[in-house]
Design a protein around this motif. Structure first.
Motif, PDB file in Angstrom:
ATOM      1  N   ASP A  65     -17.318 -22.861  34.025  1.00 36.44           N
ATOM      2  CA  ASP A  65     -18.543 -23.272  34.700  1.00 36.44           C
ATOM      3  C   ASP A  65     -19.543 -22.126  34.734  1.00 36.44           C
ATOM      4  O   ASP A  65     -19.219 -21.009  35.128  1.00 36.44           O
ATOM      5  N   ASN A  66     -20.784 -22.433  34.343  1.00 37.67           N
ATOM      6  CA  ASN A  66     -21.844 -21.430  34.244  1.00 37.67           C
ATOM      7  C   ASN A  66     -22.668 -21.338  35.524  1.00 37.67           C
ATOM      8  O   ASN A  66     -23.888 -21.471  35.501  1.00 37.67           O
ATOM      9  N   ARG A  76     -22.147 -18.198  24.807  1.00 34.31           N
ATOM     10  CA  ARG A  76     -21.159 -17.197  25.209  1.00 34.31           C
ATOM     11  C   ARG A  76     -20.046 -17.787  26.068  1.00 34.31           C
ATOM     12  O   ARG A  76     -18.861 -17.452  25.891  1.00 34.31           O
ATOM     13  N   SER A  77     -20.390 -18.656  27.011  1.00 37.05           N
ATOM     14  CA  SER A  77     -19.387 -19.149  27.958  1.00 37.05           C
ATOM     15  C   SER A  77     -18.263 -19.949  27.292  1.00 37.05           C
ATOM     16  O   SER A  77     -17.085 -19.656  27.525  1.00 37.05           O
ATOM     17  N   PRO A  78     -18.564 -20.965  26.463  1.00 39.05           N
ATOM     18  CA  PRO A  78     -17.451 -21.692  25.832  1.00 39.05           C
ATOM     19  C   PRO A  78     -16.651 -20.838  24.869  1.00 39.05           C
ATOM     20  O   PRO A  78     -15.441 -21.021  24.718  1.00 39.05           O
ATOM     21  N   ILE A 135     -18.852 -12.580  32.730  1.00 37.78           N
ATOM     22  CA  ILE A 135     -18.168 -11.979  33.874  1.00 37.78           C
ATOM     23  C   ILE A 135     -17.602 -13.127  34.707  1.00 37.78           C
ATOM     24  O   ILE A 135     -18.339 -14.009  35.142  1.00 37.78           O
ATOM     25  N   GLU A 136     -16.304 -13.105  34.911  1.00 33.98           N
ATOM     26  CA  GLU A 136     -15.626 -14.212  35.590  1.00 33.98           C
ATOM     27  C   GLU A 136     -15.461 -13.903  37.072  1.00 33.98           C
ATOM     28  O   GLU A 136     -14.864 -12.909  37.451  1.00 33.98           O
ATOM     29  N   GLU A 137     -15.997 -14.769  37.892  1.00 38.46           N
ATOM     30  CA  GLU A 137     -15.904 -14.590  39.342  1.00 38.46           C
ATOM     31  C   GLU A 137     -14.558 -15.058  39.875  1.00 38.46           C
ATOM     32  O   GLU A 137     -13.984 -14.450  40.779  1.00 38.46           O
ATOM     33  N   GLU A 138     -14.044 -16.146  39.309  1.00 30.12           N
ATOM     34  CA  GLU A 138     -12.791 -16.715  39.813  1.00 30.12           C
ATOM     35  C   GLU A 138     -12.120 -17.496  38.691  1.00 30.12           C
ATOM     36  O   GLU A 138     -12.786 -18.123  37.869  1.00 30.12           O
ATOM     37  N   ARG A 165      -2.739 -28.746  35.241  1.00 28.85           N
ATOM     38  CA  ARG A 165      -3.035 -28.548  33.807  1.00 28.85           C
ATOM     39  C   ARG A 165      -4.508 -28.221  33.585  1.00 28.85           C
ATOM     40  O   ARG A 165      -4.890 -27.782  32.504  1.00 28.85           O
ATOM     41  N   ILE A 166      -5.334 -28.442  34.594  1.00 26.30           N
ATOM     42  CA  ILE A 166      -6.759 -28.140  34.500  1.00 26.30           C
ATOM     43  C   ILE A 166      -6.988 -26.708  34.984  1.00 26.30           C
ATOM     44  O   ILE A 166      -6.799 -26.402  36.165  1.00 26.30           O
ATOM     45  N   LYS A 167      -7.352 -25.835  34.082  1.00 29.46           N
ATOM     46  CA  LYS A 167      -7.657 -24.443  34.408  1.00 29.46           C
ATOM     47  C   LYS A 167      -9.174 -24.279  34.468  1.00 29.46           C
ATOM     48  O   LYS A 167      -9.893 -24.835  33.641  1.00 29.46           O
ATOM     49  N   VAL A 168      -9.625 -23.520  35.424  1.00 33.34           N
ATOM     50  CA  VAL A 168     -11.060 -23.390  35.654  1.00 33.34           C
ATOM     51  C   VAL A 168     -11.455 -21.918  35.641  1.00 33.34           C
ATOM     52  O   VAL A 168     -10.788 -21.078  36.256  1.00 33.34           O
ATOM     53  N   ILE A 169     -12.532 -21.639  34.945  1.00 39.17           N
ATOM     54  CA  ILE A 169     -13.163 -20.314  34.970  1.00 39.17           C
ATOM     55  C   ILE A 169     -14.522 -20.481  35.631  1.00 39.17           C
ATOM     56  O   ILE A 169     -15.358 -21.248  35.142  1.00 39.17           O
ATOM     57  N   LEU A 170     -14.726 -19.795  36.743  1.00 36.22           N
ATOM     58  CA  LEU A 170     -16.018 -19.830  37.425  1.00 36.22           C
ATOM     59  C   LEU A 170     -16.748 -18.534  37.100  1.00 36.22           C
ATOM     60  O   LEU A 170     -16.377 -17.457  37.584  1.00 36.22           O
ATOM     61  N   ASN A 171     -17.774 -18.634  36.255  1.00 36.74           N
ATOM     62  CA  ASN A 171     -18.527 -17.450  35.853  1.00 36.74           C
ATOM     63  C   ASN A 171     -19.391 -16.940  36.996  1.00 36.74           C
ATOM     64  O   ASN A 171     -19.870 -17.708  37.839  1.00 36.74           O
TER      65      ASN A 171
END
Length: 320
Positions: A42-43, A76-78, A302-305, A62-68
């Motif tokens: 997520d951007n 860049r994000s994907p 930069i990944e926040e969470e 099974r759903i992994k989340v990256i919070l930018n």
């Protein structure tokens, strides 16, 4: 069991995310012999997408989340999320539902036939027909100028073998043109056609500047022809100017008393050459900008969470 990782990204897609995850799960119900997980980056959405992603991740591990930590764009994000895929293969797909998750079983079957890269191409689209024609022209133009054959009507939607992902990690691209990398890296490849749907919810995040940025990134990364055209154009225009000057000189000598040169040719010539110079200065600027991006070597995001990754990667920026 082999594992497939579905990779996507989002920015303010709260109306699409739940249906997207549901349709991905339904697609893998047709592939019971495979495990799967999802990575959604997520951007820094502001419409409730983050809260929804946390809930979906809590309901299905099974759903992994990256919070930018910020909005790092749709390039860049994907790509950053794709490099973190740990399956035997990864499927890249947009979360706006214009790329159908129902195509995933066919992509997997093609992969099992021995193709390491399965590209989903869109020879037809239900988007704005004018934009679709412009995109087709761009793909044709890039393929014409590129040093390597480029895929037409390809947005990145497809399946990529683990060996392809490992090859991507060796490139260290801070601002990648992913479609061009697919052509450059190689591996045995096949194209699977589909029809791109119209958006069901929300509005596209692309505008003239983002589309121009992506188009120029493709040219700068995969062809030096514009730079060479600048040199060739300079030589040709200089030669034509010399011929024109010689013609005027001869005509003036023959008709000294009657022929008046006037200011019009000088003014037109001045503006013409100025326009040509500005165009090619802009082209050179694009290449210099690409060099500047490479030299800075900033991280993709930069990944926040991170949620539902392993314990070491699940720490937030605040915890650090």
């Amino acid at each position: 069991m082999k594992k497939i990782t579905v990779v996507s990204s989002c920015f303010n897609e709260v109306e699409n995310l739940e249906e997207f995850c549901r349709r991905v799960r339904e697609a893998f119900e047709k592939l019971p012999e495979y495990e799967f997980d999802m990575i959604i980056a997520d951007n820094c959405s502001s419409d409730g997408s983050r809260d929804l992603l946390r809930r979906l991740a809590a309901e299905d591990h099974r759903i992994k989340v990256i919070l930018n930590a910020g909005n790092y764009g749709h390039i860049r994000s994907p790509y950053n999320a794709l490099l973190q895929a740990d399956g035997d293969a990864a499927v890249m797909i947009c979360s706006d539902l214009q790329e159908p998750p129902e195509l995933i079983p066919e992509l997997v079957h093609r992969w099992e036939e021995g193709y390491r890269v399965v590209c989903a191409v869109k020879p037809q689209s239900r988007e704005n027909p004018v934009m679709f024609r412009i995109r087709c022209f761009y793909y044709w133009l890039l393929d014409l100028f590129s040093e390597l054959p480029q895929l037409h009507n390809f947005t990145g939607f497809g399946l990529y073998d683990r060996r392809f992902i490992e090859a991507l990690r060796r490139y260290h691209e801070p601002y990648p043109y992913f479609r061009g990398l697919v052509s450059e890296i190689g591996f045995r490849r096949i194209e699977v056609p589909y029809v791109q749907e119209r958006r069901k919810h929300g509005r596209t995040k692309n505008n003239f500047f983002t589309l121009y940025d992506m188009a120029m990134t493709g040219f700068v990364n995969h062809t030096k022809l514009p730079l060479r055209l600048a040199a060739f154009s300079g030589l040709i225009l200089a030669f034509l100017s010399l011929l024109t000057a010689a013609g005027y000189l001869v005509y003036k000598l023959l008709y000294w008393d009657t022929f008046q040169l006037g200011l019009a040719p000088l003014v037109i010539g001045l503006f013409f050459f100025s326009a040509v110079q500005l165009i090619f200065i802009g082209v050179i600027g694009e290449y210099i900008g690409a060099i500047w991006t490479q030299v800075k070597n900033r991280p993709l995001a930069i990944e926040e969470e991170k949620i539902n990754f392993d314990d070491e990667k699940e720490q937030t920026a605040q915890d650090k």
